[in-house]
Scaffold this active site. Structure first.
Site, PDB file in Angstrom:
ATOM      1  N   HIS A   1      41.689  35.742  25.305  1.00  0.00           N
ATOM      2  CA  HIS A   1      42.168  37.001  25.546  1.00  0.00           C
ATOM      3  C   HIS A   1      42.684  37.593  24.634  1.00  0.00           C
ATOM      4  CE1 HIS A   1      45.443  33.668  24.938  1.00  0.00           C
ATOM      5  NE2 HIS A   1      46.229  34.772  24.774  1.00  0.00           N
TER       6      HIS A   1
ATOM      7  N   CYS B   1      38.180  44.208  56.605  1.00  0.00           N
ATOM      8  CA  CYS B   1      38.511  43.474  57.667  1.00  0.00           C
ATOM      9  C   CYS B   1      38.550  44.156  59.078  1.00  0.00           C
ATOM     10  CB  CYS B   1      40.006  43.062  57.273  1.00  0.00           C
ATOM     11  SG  CYS B   1      40.938  44.660  57.058  1.00  0.00           S
TER      12      CYS B   1
END
Ligand code: PMT
Length: 419
Positions: free
Chosen positions: A74, A157
């Site tokens: 990271h 959705c």
């Protein structure tokens, strides 16, 4: 000398719009940007890392555990990019970022990077409207993270509302603007006014204008990103303080006048931009209590008589209000501007260039930005505008553009005059 190729780290989270990140990647590559991809584990379930590896020609980072031969993953990922773009960003990731949670490689990298972060949210409309999501977005904005607002549309959705990922073109363009942003206003100080003023006649009624403040806020935010020390004097509006900008909230024209003069005297700005829609007049007196028709505010003409508090009339009653002129902030600062580059605006409804030129001379500004406020598509409380940049050297038509892009156009002009 060849300029170094810029790198964008593209963060992809778990959302049906994840496939659009492929198009964003392509658009950035077309602009000669090196794109690396980091995915959340759920992002990798919507589009496989293999797809992004093939498109980006770079390894794709998903796992937080580095192998023994690579530097801590990271940290190395965080150090590389010129911009970290997260598109699409889910409500889950947005809320984690606001709370500083680092539980996967993408969120850990976001916490570790010093690169500017841009977020393009995409989610269900109710998740978007949820107070926790909105509060998280506010937190991120206040840290200088740029949010590319989602569009209203038909969502995966089945709902219709806000939450649809912004267009890939818009996302790529905003990323390129961030990548190419110069710091040409470093060391400069700017005074900017924005929004309407309110001139109260009693505790609940006022004279004002429909200015949203957007124009001045975008100019202020962009000037700060370009390195300026910015003082924004703002009338009442819904917008949050722009990141890294000294924002002074006022209500009336007299308060704006006082704040501008104080900043002008104390900070000696290199440029002053007056985009506020200042009310030219204020009521001569402000009533302490709400004015009552017929008693506190008598009808002054006999086109009809008000009957008591209901005001019911057979004909319309005429009321008069005594008004006095407010101080002209642009004019008064222009008269003593010295080396300060002064830009005023002209809100016109006809003969835009002629009337704007007359204001340039009457006010004594270095530049006037004339705009047509009679057109509902541009001007007050719109996303776009069309400016005529007026100076002694003539008129320049910007054409219709987003107010965000126009802020950049204006600051290019200002930078060329004060550097
Ligand atoms: O805020 P937005 O919704 O984005 O809308 C942007 C805008 C339409 C408000 C903006 O583009 C604009 O036109 N701003 C100027 C509005 C205005 O008041 O124009 P004006 O022509 O009345 O004033 C001329 C100039 O004098 C302006 O720079 C104004 O700030 C300044 N002025 C006016 C009166 C006063 N008493 N003091 C001033 O400084």
């Amino acid at each position: 000398m060849e300029s170094k190729q810029k790198t964008v780290l593209l963060g992809v989270t778990g959302c049906i719009a994840a496939y659009k990140a492929c198009e964003v990647l392509r658009l950035l590559q077309k602009a000669d940007v090196n794109v690396k991809v980091v995915m959340t584990p759920s992002g990798a379930e919507f589009v496989t890392p293999t797809t992004f590896r093939a498109l980006s020609q770079n390894e794709v980072a998903v796992e937080a555990i580095a192998d023994a031969n690579t530097p801590i993953h990271h940290i190395s990922l965080a150090q590389e990019p010129d911009v970290f773009l997260i598109a699409p960003a889910t409500a889950n990731t947005i809320n984690k970022l606001a709370a500083g949670i680092a539980d996967n490689l993408l969120t850990t990298t976001a916490l570790a990077t010093e690169a500017p972060i841009i977020i393009a949210p995409a989610m269900n409309v109710h998740m978007w409207r949820d107070p926790s999501t909105q509060a998280a977005l506010e937190v991120l904005r206040s840290r200088g993270i740029e949010i590319i607002a989602p569009e209203v549309g038909y969502l995966a959705c089945g709902d219709i509302g806000e939450g649809k990922l912004a267009t890939v073109e818009d996302i790529a363009e905003r990323t390129l603007v961030e990548l190419n942003r110069c710091r040409d206003l470093e060391g400069k100080t700017m005074l900017i006014t924005a929004g309407p003023t309110r001139e109260y006649l009693d505790p609940v009624r006022f004279i004002s204008s429909p200015s949203s403040g957007l124009t001045g806020y975008l100019i202020a935010g962009e000037a700060a990103r370009r390195g300026a020390d910015v003082y924004l004097v703002s009338g009442p509006c819904e917008l949050p303080d722009p990141f890294d900008v000294n924002t002074i909230r006022i209500t009336s024209a007299e308060e704006m006048f006082a704040a501008c003069n104080q900043i002008f005297d104390e900070k000696h700005p290199n440029a002053a931009i007056f985009s506020a829609a200042v009310a030219d007049f204020r009521p001569a007196t402000i009533a302490e209590q709400k004015l009552k028709k017929g008693t506190d505010l008598p009808a002054t003409a006999a086109q009809g008589e008000p009957s008591g508090e209901t005001g019911a009339t057979s004909q319309a009653a005429v009321y008069s209000l005594d008004l006095i002129a407010n101080p002209d902030i642009l004019y008064s600062i222009s008269q003593r501007k010295g080396d300060c580059f002064v830009v005023g605006f002209a809100a016109e409804s006809e003969n835009i260039i002629e009337n704007g030129m007359a204001k340039l001379h009457a006010k004594g500004a270095d530049m006037i930005i004339a705009n047509d406020v009679s057109n509902p598509e541009i001007g007050f409380a719109t996303e776009d505008n069309r400016w005529q940049l007026l100076s002694e050297s003539g008129a320049e038509d910007t054409g219709t553009q987003s107010k965000r892009a126009l802020a950049g156009v204006l600051l290019d002009k200002v930078a060329s005059r004060i550097n």
